[in-house]
Design an enzyme around this catalytic site. Structure first.
Site, short mmCIF file in Angstrom:
data_model
loop_
_atom_site.label_atom_id
_atom_site.label_comp_id
_atom_site.label_asym_id
_atom_site.label_seq_id
_atom_site.Cartn_x
_atom_site.Cartn_y
_atom_site.Cartn_z
N SER A 167 0.95 -0.91 -0.08
CA SER A 167 0.17 -0.43 -0.16
C SER A 167 0.81 1.04 0.23
O SER A 167 2.10 1.56 -1.07
CB SER A 167 -0.87 -0.29 1.16
OG SER A 167 -1.73 0.49 0.99
N ASP A 252 -9.90 -4.32 -4.91
CA ASP A 252 -9.54 -2.80 -4.40
C ASP A 252 -10.11 -1.83 -4.22
O ASP A 252 -10.35 -1.15 -4.85
CB ASP A 252 -8.35 -3.11 -4.79
CG ASP A 252 -6.96 -1.96 -2.74
OD1 ASP A 252 -7.43 -1.84 -2.29
OD2 ASP A 252 -5.60 -2.72 -3.19
N HIS A 287 -8.19 -4.89 -0.45
CA HIS A 287 -6.75 -4.79 -0.28
C HIS A 287 -5.92 -5.06 0.53
O HIS A 287 -4.54 -5.05 0.60
CB HIS A 287 -7.15 -2.61 0.26
CG HIS A 287 -5.77 -2.02 0.69
ND1 HIS A 287 -5.53 -1.35 -0.38
CD2 HIS A 287 -4.82 -1.79 1.63
CE1 HIS A 287 -3.94 -0.73 0.13
NE2 HIS A 287 -4.01 -1.12 0.60
#
Length: 312
Positions: A167, A252, A287
Site C-alpha cells: 500500500s 481493492d 486491499h
C-alpha cells in the site's frame, strides 16, 4: 483496558522479533508478574534467533531506527542476503512483530530488517510531520540510508538486498527502486500506491479528497511539482531495475488494480535489463489480499519463494 476499578493488577502485551505475543499480569503493589498467555510456536527454538536495534544516518543527519533479526551464527561479514520491510506513512508505528513465516528466511542465512522512516509515528508527532506532504521524500531517503547502513556494516551483501512493502509501503518500494535501482536486487510491492499524481488529481475516486491531507493536492503548485518529484510511475525511466513482484486486488477500493498494472507495463516497456517482473492480481480479493488462513499462507509462500530465488 481495565474495567475493574478496584483491581490491584494490570495486564499488558509484549511482542518482539524473537518473542511471540505474550500477555502478562503484574501486581502493582508487589511488582510480581506472571505470564497468562503466550501464542504457541511449536517445533521452533526461538532462542536460536537474535534481534538488534541499529541507527542509520539520513542525508540531512537524522538518525533513523532500524530493527534487524537473524539466526544466531549468521555472519555480519557482508555475505548474507537481506530483506528490508518498510511503511512510513499516516503516523502509523510499525512495532517489531514475530513472524513464523519469516523464520524460513532466517534459517537460510538471510537477515530481515524493519526500517522506521519518517512519516511513521515511531518517534512522535514530529517524526510523522517530517515525512508527509512537502517532506515526503524523507521517507524514501531514510529508507535508502538505512539499506546503505546495513550493507556498510556487513549485514548484507550489496548484490543481495530485497525491499518489501504494501500500500503506502508499496509507494516506498516504488520510490526507492526508481531513485536507486542499483541498490536493490529484488523488490516486492504489494497493492502499491505508485501513480501518485494521477490518483490524487482525481477527486471522483473514493479516497482522494481525504488523502490530500497526507500527500497534498497535485492540482496546484507547489505540491504538483513536489509530488511529481517522487511518484514512482512518473519516474520509471530507462534503467536496469531490480526483479519486481507486484500484487493487486481486483476489488481493492484503496489502490485500484490499474495502478500496479500500469506500473509493471511501464517497467516492462522501458527497462534496460531482463530481471524478473511478475504481477499477480487476486481476482476475488481487495486491499488485504486473499482471505482465509491457507490462502494467506500460500500467498506468503509465493512471496518468500520469489525473494529467496532472486537473492540466491
Amino acid at each position: 483496558a481495565n474495567p475493574e476499578w478496584r483491581a490491584a493488577t494490570v495486564r499488558y502485551v509484549v511482542q518482539s522479533l524473537t518473542r511471540p505475543v505474550t500477555v502478562y499480569e503484574e501486581d502493582v503493589r508487589s511488582g510480581e508478574r506472571a505470564v497468562l498467555k503466550q501464542t504457541p510456536v511449536p517445533a521452533v527454538d526461538l532462542q536460536a534467533y537474535a534481534s538488534e536495534r541499529l541507527w542509520a544516518t539520513s542525508p540531512d543527519g537524522t538518525k533513523v531506527p532500524v530493527d534487524i533479526v537473524y539466526r544466531k551464527g549468521t555472519p555480519a561479514d557482508g555475505t548474507a542476503a537481506l530483506c528490508v520491510y518498510g511503511y512510513g506513512s499516516y503516523e502509523s508505528s510499525m512495532p517489531p512483530w514475530l513472524s513464523v513465516a519469516r523464520l524460513s528466511l532466517l534459517d537460510r542465512g538471510a537477515v530481515w530488517a524493519l526500517v522506521h522512516p519518517r512519516g511513521g509515528g515511531e518517534l512522535g508527532r514530529e517524526w510523522y510531520l517530517q515525512g508527509k506532504l512537502a517532506h515526503k521524500r524523507n521517507t524514501f531517503t531514510d529508507t535508502i540510508a538505512s539499506v546503505e547502513h546495513l550493507v556498510a556494516t556487513g549485514w548484507a551483501h550489496p548484490a543481495k538486498v530485497a525491499l518489501r512493502g504494501g500500500s503506502a509501503g508499496g509507494l516506498l518500494v516504488g520510490a526507492c527502486i526508481t531513485m536507486r535501482p542499483d541498490l536493490f536486487r529484488a523488490a516486492v510491492a504489494e497493492v502499491p500506491f505508485v501513480d501518485v499524481v494521477t490518483t490524487m488529481a482525481d477527486p471522483t475516486l473514493p479516497l482522494t479528497i481525504t488523502e490530500w491531507e497526507e500527500w497534498g493536492d497535485p492540482r496546484e503548485e507547489p505540491m504538483a511539482g513536489y509530488m511529481l518529484s517522487y511518484s514512482p510511475y512518473d519516474h520509471t525511466v530507462p534503467a536496469a531495475y531490480p526483479a519486481v513482484y507486484i500484487t493487486a486486488g481486483l476489488n481493492d477500493p484503496r489502490v485500484s488494480y490499474h495502478e500496479p498494472a500500469k506500473w509493471i507495463a511501464k517497467l516492462r516497456s522501458v527497462r534496460t535489463n531482463d530481471a524478473t517482473l511478475i504481477m499477480r492480481c487476486e481476482m476475488g480479493a481487495g486491499h488485504g489480499g486473499p482471505s482465509g488462513r491457507y490462502e494467506t499462507w500460500r500467498e506468503e509462500a509465493r512471496t518468500l519463494a520469489f525473494v529467496l530465488t532472486e537473492l540466491a
